[in-house]
Scaffold this motif. Structure first.
Motif, short mmCIF file in Angstrom:
data_model
loop_
_atom_site.label_atom_id
_atom_site.label_comp_id
_atom_site.label_asym_id
_atom_site.label_seq_id
_atom_site.Cartn_x
_atom_site.Cartn_y
_atom_site.Cartn_z
N TRP A 63 0.85 -1.20 0.00
CA TRP A 63 0.00 0.00 0.00
C TRP A 63 0.88 1.26 0.00
N SER A 64 1.86 1.29 0.90
CA SER A 64 2.75 2.44 1.02
C SER A 64 3.60 2.63 -0.24
N GLY A 65 4.18 1.53 -0.75
CA GLY A 65 5.01 1.61 -1.95
C GLY A 65 4.23 2.02 -3.18
N TRP A 66 3.00 1.53 -3.31
CA TRP A 66 2.16 1.92 -4.45
C TRP A 66 1.89 3.42 -4.41
N HIS A 67 1.57 3.94 -3.22
CA HIS A 67 1.31 5.38 -3.10
C HIS A 67 2.57 6.19 -3.36
N ALA A 68 3.72 5.69 -2.93
CA ALA A 68 4.98 6.38 -3.22
C ALA A 68 5.22 6.44 -4.72
N ARG A 69 4.98 5.33 -5.41
CA ARG A 69 5.15 5.31 -6.87
C ARG A 69 4.18 6.29 -7.55
N GLN A 70 2.97 6.38 -7.03
CA GLN A 70 1.99 7.32 -7.59
C GLN A 70 2.44 8.76 -7.44
N ARG A 71 3.18 9.05 -6.37
CA ARG A 71 3.72 10.40 -6.15
C ARG A 71 4.98 10.64 -6.98
N GLY A 72 5.50 9.62 -7.63
CA GLY A 72 6.71 9.76 -8.43
C GLY A 72 7.98 9.47 -7.67
N ASP A 73 7.88 8.94 -6.46
CA ASP A 73 9.07 8.59 -5.68
C ASP A 73 9.71 7.34 -6.29
#
Length: 158
Positions: free
Chosen positions: A69-79
């Motif tokens: 969940w956390s990694g997916w959201h980070a990827r969505q932010r462009g991290d």
């Protein structure tokens, strides 16, 4: 929404520590992952002689679903860099059986209860072959860069 990748694309873990295979869905407040208890799958190194997975692994499997969940959201932010999270604790983890059965399909779902910059709380559930099996509330912490450096320095000095 972009196509979902396999779990290792969202976790800062390396094989053999990735305990999930498939990311089914991720939303603002939920994540759903799957893994099969199989001698030729990602859980193979951790199975007992009967091909079963001890139920206490459920806590880590739920924690890794939170990590997805956390990694997916980070990827969505462009991290581009995935940040490790820390499991602060679990509350009320219960499993109705001592092992997850050989060839069992584990559906793992987490729901966000509370989240701020660093601390989050999730309710997690594991279904085995469509039947409720395990659940619990997990609390996590996401250290910032300075805290990570301090943790790594303490670890190397041990």
């Amino acid at each position: 929404m972009a196509a979902l990748l396999s779990a290792e694309h969202y976790l800062p873990h390396a094989t053999p520590m990735v305990l999930l295979e498939q990311v089914v869905a991720v939303s603002d407040e939920t994540a759903h992952c799957r893994v099969r208890v199989s001698g030729d799958g990602v859980l193979a190194p951790f199975l007992n002689a009967d091909g079963q997975l001890p139920a206490w692994f459920g806590i880590e499997i739920i924690a890794q679903t939170i990590g997805v969940w956390s990694g997916w959201h980070a990827r969505q932010r462009g991290d581009n860099e995935l940040r490790p999270g820390m499991l602060l604790g679990g509350r009320g983890y219960r499993c109705s059986q001592p092992v997850f059965p050989a060839d069992g399909l584990l559906d793992v779902k987490v729901t966000l209860l509370m989240h701020d910059e660093k601390i989050a709380s999730f309710e997690g559930e594991i279904m085995v072959n469509g039947e409720p099996c395990a659940s619990g509330r997990l609390n996590t912490y996401q250290p910032d860069d300075k805290e990570l450096i301090q943790l790594m320095q303490q670890d190397s000095n041990s």
